[in-house]
Enzyme design. Structure first.
Site: not given
Length: 803
Positions: A357, A545-546, A551, A653, A657
């Site tokens: 991952h 998100k985290r 990110k 993911t 969504k």
């Protein structure tokens, strides 16, 4: 349509009333919503348990292969609503409860979010349990029954603080204890070895024991008889130390209990210190020892022999946390079954598969050999032998140089490299998006790929699409059913038929109206629950998100700062109103991530206090963002921020969504964004920034963020603005970080990001039908990202399952 369970409204009402009487010593006239929720949950749990038993009997009678999915986290979300939808019982339960003057919707609010997961990894695992059941495969997930989740996030004066996430009150109703399947887990001690008539024998003594007590949680499939099982392990001490107790050392006598049971207390304890590292290692072995023991017991109860173990069991390792399952199964086969090494290794390699991952080397787990040897002496011996034999194979079979062998060794420089153990001990290694899987082959595991290229494959992630559409977004679900029928609920590829409507202006306006109504609903929720007022006519730009540097939430915030400065300079000019919505947790020990949260919150407060800006620009940071919040936010989202540095995000993911709910991706060519563009049409997403190969080229040349700051007037102005506010310490800290560190090259992508944001606002405000067409094409292209498809890929290419 879903085939409902064969139970009537009257039977449901009676079953609920019986549970109220037998389990809660109350009756329908005096029971609270909380008690009705628990009674309803118990009824649903009983129905799923019976279905699971029947499905197991059916599969065992046919000798079908089973899947066991090992993951340190499962971010399940609430179960009552999801289970009723999948079982086709939501209307019947609503009617049964209405006869007792109870609203089903009120019961949904009583259920807490289970603290069993944190982010995308855990949510993926949860989606896959749903997909496995829906696709009709017999599957069991294994994890730990964490008493406390990672933490409940509180934002005070912009700073994140962590509070205990004690979710079990209200959540324990879904858990069924199975103490007769308790597994003994051993830590520490010493191992002695000897040979007896040509057989290698090992004896483990002086160890401490922790009991793994299993609890079952059921996950129903949609329109299927299959039910997945999530088996969660709780750590229990085998007893008290009676010698200490009799001597009057009462605290000491029970102290071992506390030390043993802390294993299942908290998800992801802070590992910034040795004690945290050792606890994480104990958690990982506790999980895999219990899981492997349970799988072994199940197999023997059906077949009575281990010879066909690999043919009947597929064990999947979700990221590196459950890696120790490989040497643990070797231990069971060697020490408890008496198989030869070669026999054991053949079974192990044919049984295990591994999903990677991450592409970042710092996220590939390594354990100090001293820690491993002291805590898990027999497991460490087996890993050493796996490594020794693998190195010999590299040298003699593949003619690798000593430098290449050193690069590929499982044990090197005093560390056990868990990802390498996964690759060596599995028959399949997959990434979770096409780009990620190529990076794995070209970079992360390139040496291994040159040796065994057939082992490497790709399975792009998927989501529980029905949960994120028919449950979370009933308005959009009805829109789709009205236009193409409900066949897509069994085959999400049918969403592609929506493309036929892309030139129908009336349909596009209808879609825009649905989005506005969802935005209005979310705005009302924020106002009612959080006291936050947002403008539903503004663009809802979402990054949830985290919190991590790669990110690049700070890139988003820096652009917001630029927009704020533009508004200050041009107070009377038109500006497309924007509401930027963030949701993220920072790991407790990750100080820079916490600084970024502080920066975002300080910027939000600055804008809110400015009368010139607050009606045009707003930042909302969603404290304690979780699955339930996500189910409310996704339908209202219009821009999906997926802005990681190219080559760093494995898949994502949340992007799927958001796409399913009609948001337009604004992102880099990273992770699954590439495939999202291919499915929606590249003209229907908003791409910016460097590509992965350009990132690597810039790294080789020597990246200096100051060069980009000096060369861009807007960026220079933002940095000067940050440095001009000594009253806001977070501004200066972020300014120093991006000027002197900027590991993930936000400065290099800043100009391109600003350009694509301006383009997004222009299309949204000046070409509304084009925007709705982009939204429609995203919905139409989202079918491939359903977990049903991902599971079928795994079943066909990796697990080799038959129905």
């Amino acid at each position: 349509m879903n085939k409902p369970v064969n139970i009537s409204v009257d039977q449901i009402r009676q079953a609920i009333c019986d549970k109220l009487t037998s389990e809660m010593s109350t009756n329908p006239t005096s029971a609270s919503n909380e008690q009705f929720y628990k009674a309803s949950a118990l009824v649903v749990r009983d129905l799923m348990e019976e279905r699971r038993k029947a499905f197991i009997a059916h599969c065992n009678a046919k000798g079908q292969k089973q899947v066991y999915y090992l993951s340190m986290e499962f971010l399940m979300g609430k179960s009552l609503k999801n289970s009723l939808y999948n079982l086709g019982l939501q209307d019947k339960f609503a009617q049964a409860l209405a006869q007792c003057d109870i609203k089903l919707e009120n019961l949904y609010k009583c259920e807490p979010d289970p603290g069993l997961g944190n982010g995308g990894l855990g949510r993926l695992a949860a989606c896959y349990l749903d997909g496995l059941a829906t696709d009709g495969y017999l599957a069991t997930g294994y994890s730990i029954l964490y008493e406390y989740g990672m933490f409940k996030q509180r934002i005070s004066d912009g700073w994140q603080s962590e509070l205990p996430d004690y979710w079990l009150p209200g959540g324990e109703v879904w858990l069924e204890a199975v103490p007769e399947h308790t597994v003994e887990v051993r830590f520490g001690g010493t191992v002695t070895e000897r040979w007896d008539n040509g057989h290698h024998m090992s004896q483990h003594t002086g160890y401490s024991t922790v009991l793994a007590v299993p609890y079952n949680m059921y996950v129903s499939g949609y329109d299927t008889q299959a039910v997945s099982l999530l088996r969660l392990w709780q750590a229990k001490s085998p007893g008290i130390d009676m010698d200490l107790f009799n001597k009057g050392d009462y605290l000491g006598a029970f102290g071992k209990n506390s030390y043993s049971e802390v294993i299942s207390k908290v998800l992801y304890p802070n590992d910034n210190h040795d004690e945290g590292k050792m606890l994480r290692l104990r958690q990982q072995y506790f999980l895999v020892c219990a899981a492997v023991g349970d799988i072994f017991r199940r197999h023997m109860s059906v077949y009575g022999t281990i010879d066909n173990f690999a043919e009947k069991n597929a064990i999947h390792i979700n990221d590196t946390h459950p890696t120790l399952a490989i040497p643990e199964l070797m231990r069971v086969l060697l020490d408890e079954c008496g198989y030869s090494w070669d026999q054991c290794w053949d079974i192990v390699k044919r049984t295990f598969a591994y999903t990677n991952h991450t592409v970042m080397s710092e996220a590939l787990e390594q354990w100090d050999i001293g820690q491993m040897e002291s805590l898990l002496p027999r497991i460490y011996q087996i890993i050493c032998e796996i490594n020794r034999r693998f190195c010999i194979e590299l040298r003699e079979r593949y003619h690798k140089s000593e430098e290449e062998i050193r690069r590929m060794a499982i044990i090197c420089d005093g560390k056990v490299r868990m990802a390498y153990l996964c690759v060596v001990g599995s028959h399949s290694v997959n990434g979770v998006s096409r780009l990620h899987s190529e990076i794995i082959k070209d970079d992360v595991f390139h040496d291994f790929y040159t040796v065994q290229p057939a082992k490497f494959t790709n399975v792009t992630n998927g989501i529980a699409s029905r949960r994120w559409l028919m449950q979370s977004n009933p308005l959009l679900n009805k829109f789709i059913v009205d236009h193409i029928g409900d066949g897509f609920l069994h085959d999400f590829s049918q969403l592609s038929r929506l493309k036929e409507l892309e030139n129908n202006d009336e349909v596009l306006r209808e879609l825009g109206d649905i989005k506005y109504r969802n935005k209005l609903n979310f705005a009302c929720y924020l106002n009612d629950e959080r006291g936050v007022v947002v403008n539903p006519h503004s663009i809802f730009d979402v990054q949830v998100k985290r919190l991590h540097e790669y990110k690049r939430q700070h890139l988003n915030a820096l652009h917001i700062a630029l927009e704020y400065l533009w508004i200050k300079d041009h107070p009377n000019e038109d500006f497309v109103p924007k509401t930027y919505i963030f949701g993220a947790k920072a790991a407790p020990g990750y100080y820079l991530a916490k600084q970024i949260i502080k920066f975002i919150c300080d910027l939000a407060a600055l804008i809110e206090a400015d009368s010139q800006a607050r009606d045009k620009l707003k930042i909302v940071f969603l404290e304690e963002y979780n699955v339930s919040m996500s189910e409310r936010l996704m339908p209202a989202s219009e821009i999906s921020e997926q802005i990681s540095l190219a080559g760093t995000e494995a898949s994502g993911t949340g992007n799927m969504k958001l796409m399913l709910n009609g948001a337009v991706t604004l992102g880099t060519l990273d992770g699954a964004n590439i495939e999202i563009g291919q499915q929606a049409g590249e003209e229907n997403i908003l791409i910016f920034g460097m590509k992965a190969h350009e990132v690597e080229n810039l790294k080789r040349q020597g990246y200096n963020p100051q060069n980009f700051i000096n060369g861009n007037e807007d960026l220079r102005r933002v940095v000067n603005f940050l440095n001009s506010r000594p009253d806001l310490a977070s501004f200066g800290e972020i300014a120093r970080y991006i000027a002197h560190n900027d590991r993930y090259m936000a400065m290099a992508d800043f100009a391109s990001y600003c350009d694509v944001q301006r383009n997004a606002s222009r299309i949204y405000s000046q070409e509304p039908l084009r925007w709705q067409r982009m939204s429609l094409r995203n919905i139409a292209g989202s079918g491939i990202f359903c977990a049903d498809r991902s599971i079928e890929d795994y079943a066909r290419e990796i697990w080799h399952l038959n129905k």
